[in-house]
Design a protein around this motif. Structure first.
Motif, short mmCIF file in Angstrom:
data_model
loop_
_atom_site.label_atom_id
_atom_site.label_comp_id
_atom_site.label_asym_id
_atom_site.label_seq_id
_atom_site.Cartn_x
_atom_site.Cartn_y
_atom_site.Cartn_z
N GLU A 106 2.05 30.23 -26.84
CA GLU A 106 1.57 30.04 -25.47
C GLU A 106 1.92 31.24 -24.60
O GLU A 106 1.09 31.76 -23.84
CB GLU A 106 2.17 28.77 -24.87
N ARG A 107 3.16 31.69 -24.73
CA ARG A 107 3.59 32.85 -23.95
C ARG A 107 2.86 34.12 -24.40
O ARG A 107 2.54 34.99 -23.58
CB ARG A 107 5.11 33.01 -24.03
N ALA A 108 2.57 34.21 -25.71
CA ALA A 108 1.81 35.35 -26.21
C ALA A 108 0.39 35.35 -25.64
O ALA A 108 -0.20 36.42 -25.42
CB ALA A 108 1.77 35.31 -27.74
N TYR A 109 -0.15 34.18 -25.42
CA TYR A 109 -1.48 34.08 -24.80
C TYR A 109 -1.47 34.72 -23.43
O TYR A 109 -2.38 35.48 -23.07
CB TYR A 109 -1.88 32.60 -24.70
N LEU A 110 -0.44 34.45 -22.64
CA LEU A 110 -0.35 35.06 -21.31
C LEU A 110 -0.05 36.55 -21.41
O LEU A 110 -0.53 37.33 -20.58
CB LEU A 110 0.70 34.34 -20.46
N ASP A 111 0.72 36.95 -22.41
CA ASP A 111 0.93 38.40 -22.64
C ASP A 111 -0.42 39.09 -22.82
O ASP A 111 -0.68 40.14 -22.23
CB ASP A 111 1.77 38.63 -23.89
N GLU A 112 -1.26 38.51 -23.66
CA GLU A 112 -2.58 39.10 -23.91
C GLU A 112 -3.42 39.12 -22.64
O GLU A 112 -4.05 40.13 -22.32
CB GLU A 112 -3.31 38.33 -25.00
N LEU A 113 -3.42 38.00 -21.93
CA LEU A 113 -4.24 37.90 -20.72
C LEU A 113 -3.84 38.93 -19.67
O LEU A 113 -4.70 39.61 -19.08
CB LEU A 113 -4.13 36.49 -20.14
N LYS B 190 -18.91 21.73 -10.65
CA LYS B 190 -17.99 20.76 -11.24
C LYS B 190 -18.19 20.62 -12.74
O LYS B 190 -17.27 20.25 -13.46
CB LYS B 190 -18.15 19.39 -10.57
N LYS B 191 -19.38 20.87 -13.19
CA LYS B 191 -19.69 20.70 -14.61
C LYS B 191 -19.71 22.04 -15.33
O LYS B 191 -20.25 23.02 -14.82
CB LYS B 191 -21.04 20.01 -14.77
N THR B 192 -19.11 22.09 -16.49
CA THR B 192 -19.09 23.28 -17.32
C THR B 192 -19.69 22.94 -18.68
O THR B 192 -20.12 21.82 -18.93
CB THR B 192 -17.65 23.79 -17.51
N ASP B 193 -19.68 23.91 -19.57
CA ASP B 193 -20.10 23.66 -20.95
C ASP B 193 -19.01 22.96 -21.76
O ASP B 193 -19.23 22.59 -22.92
CB ASP B 193 -20.47 24.98 -21.64
N TRP B 194 -17.85 22.78 -21.16
CA TRP B 194 -16.70 22.19 -21.85
C TRP B 194 -16.62 20.71 -21.49
O TRP B 194 -16.00 20.33 -20.49
CB TRP B 194 -15.43 22.92 -21.45
N GLU B 195 -17.22 19.87 -22.30
CA GLU B 195 -17.36 18.46 -21.95
C GLU B 195 -16.02 17.75 -21.82
O GLU B 195 -15.87 16.85 -20.99
CB GLU B 195 -18.24 17.74 -22.99
N ASP B 196 -15.03 18.13 -22.63
CA ASP B 196 -13.73 17.48 -22.51
C ASP B 196 -13.06 17.83 -21.17
O ASP B 196 -12.41 16.99 -20.55
CB ASP B 196 -12.82 17.86 -23.68
N HIS C 187 -14.31 33.36 -22.22
CA HIS C 187 -14.90 33.21 -20.89
C HIS C 187 -14.30 34.22 -19.91
O HIS C 187 -15.02 34.87 -19.14
CB HIS C 187 -14.68 31.78 -20.38
N LEU C 188 -12.99 34.36 -19.95
CA LEU C 188 -12.31 35.30 -19.05
C LEU C 188 -12.73 36.74 -19.35
O LEU C 188 -12.97 37.53 -18.43
CB LEU C 188 -10.79 35.14 -19.18
N LYS C 189 -12.82 37.08 -20.61
CA LYS C 189 -13.24 38.43 -20.98
C LYS C 189 -14.67 38.71 -20.51
O LYS C 189 -14.99 39.83 -20.09
CB LYS C 189 -13.12 38.61 -22.50
N ASN D 141 -18.49 41.30 -16.71
CA ASN D 141 -19.56 41.16 -15.73
C ASN D 141 -19.17 41.61 -14.33
O ASN D 141 -20.01 41.60 -13.42
CB ASN D 141 -20.03 39.70 -15.69
N GLY D 142 -17.89 41.98 -14.15
CA GLY D 142 -17.44 42.44 -12.85
C GLY D 142 -17.27 41.34 -11.82
O GLY D 142 -17.23 41.62 -10.61
N LYS D 143 -17.14 40.09 -12.25
CA LYS D 143 -16.97 38.98 -11.32
C LYS D 143 -15.60 39.02 -10.66
O LYS D 143 -14.61 39.42 -11.29
CB LYS D 143 -17.15 37.65 -12.05
N LYS D 144 -15.55 38.62 -9.40
CA LYS D 144 -14.28 38.50 -8.69
C LYS D 144 -13.91 37.02 -8.63
O LYS D 144 -14.60 36.23 -7.98
CB LYS D 144 -14.41 39.07 -7.28
N VAL D 145 -12.82 36.67 -9.33
CA VAL D 145 -12.45 35.27 -9.46
C VAL D 145 -10.95 35.11 -9.29
O VAL D 145 -10.17 35.93 -9.79
CB VAL D 145 -12.87 34.68 -10.83
N ILE D 146 -10.55 34.05 -8.59
CA ILE D 146 -9.15 33.65 -8.50
C ILE D 146 -9.02 32.28 -9.14
O ILE D 146 -9.63 31.31 -8.67
CB ILE D 146 -8.65 33.61 -7.05
N PHE D 147 -8.26 32.20 -10.24
CA PHE D 147 -7.98 30.93 -10.90
C PHE D 147 -6.67 30.39 -10.36
O PHE D 147 -5.62 31.03 -10.48
CB PHE D 147 -7.88 31.12 -12.41
N CYS D 148 -6.72 29.22 -9.76
CA CYS D 148 -5.54 28.61 -9.16
C CYS D 148 -5.22 27.31 -9.89
O CYS D 148 -6.12 26.47 -10.06
CB CYS D 148 -5.79 28.28 -7.69
#
Length: 255
Positions: free
Chosen positions: A174-181, A80-86, A132-134, A139-146
């Motif tokens: 914002e849309r360019a961000y998803l293009d890159e992703l 539940k806790k990350t390095d992102w306090e906000d 983080h995603l990169k 690292n070869g992690k298998k993750v599904i972001f929902c």
């Protein structure tokens, strides 16, 4: 494996509209919720269905934001806790690890209320989340972001592109961000692996006749790390019942 993600816009309101009865019928392995708008001490047994292990990450502020994950199989670890306090303060992320697969319920900021929130949204996405995603990919992690990403990707993902192209959620950056992703980093928009049709939306404004006229936005996603490409089996945006201003996004995977 069936995974459902939905922004419930208040889990107590969704419960009154039959959400948990529907959820039982769907019989998904994992359910990701966003914008629960409740503290755990405000939730009784109705919000802990016996078929699931239930994990909530409410915001510190009552009646605001918050995420949750329900899973039939007990996770090896729940984070539940990350390095992102906000993000922690607003309860915007929760992760469940199942052996070599992680499922994350995430609620990305909306920038529609004021420019300060839009700036925070873009700073999080570009300066913290993308690195983080990169790293996950490296690292070869298998993750599904929902979750509710609060961004439409392409013109076909919003009914009125021209009228909204300068509004938060449809901004060029914002849309360019998803293009890159998706196009450069290689993450997978699971829905678009199966469904290429226009007019496929997951959110409709409560103003006017947006729902009746299908004047919607596709802002809810299941996003896969590149090593999960080819695992999508089936997809559905469920619209037969309305539990909130968002529709549940249902994905089935070949694992």
């Amino acid at each position: 494996m069936k995974i459902i993600t939905v922004n419930v816009n208040g889990i107590r309101a969704a419960e009154k509209k039959g959400f948990f009865d529907w959820l039982k019928k769907e019989d998904a392995e994992v359910v990701c919720l966003q914008e629960i708008k409740a503290q755990e001490d405000q939730l009784d047994e109705r919000f802990y269905p016996k078929e699931y292990h239930c994990y909530y990450h409410p915001a510190e502020k009552k009646g605001y934001s918050g995420t949750a994950i329900f899973s039939k199989k007990k996770p090896n670890l729940v984070v539940k806790k990350t390095d992102w306090e906000d993000m922690n303060f607003e309860g915007r992320i929760i992760q469940a690890d199942f052996d070599d697969l992680s499922v994350v319920s995430i609620y990305i900021h909306s920038g529609s209320s004021k420019q300060e929130r839009q700036d925070l949204k873009m700073a999080f996405l570009t300066q913290r989340f993308m690195p983080h995603l990169k790293q996950l990919k490296a690292n070869g992690k298998k993750v599904i972001f929902c979750g509710d990403v609060n961004i439409v990707h392409q013109k076909r993902d919003i009914k009125n592109f021209t009228g909204n192209k300068n509004r938060s959620g449809c901004l060029p950056e914002e849309r360019a961000y998803l293009d890159e992703l998706f196009d450069k980093v290689g993450f997978i928009d699971a829905f678009r692996e199966i469904n290429q049709e226009d007019g496929q939306y997951t959110w409709w404004s409560n103003r006017g006749q947006a729902w009746a006229n299908n004047t919607g936005w596709r802002i809810d996603y299941q996003i896969l790390t590149p090593n999960l490409k080819g695992t999508v089996k089936n997809t559905q945006i469920y619209k037969d019942q309305r539990f909130s201003d968002h529709a549940p996004l249902i994905m089935e995977y070949k694992f």
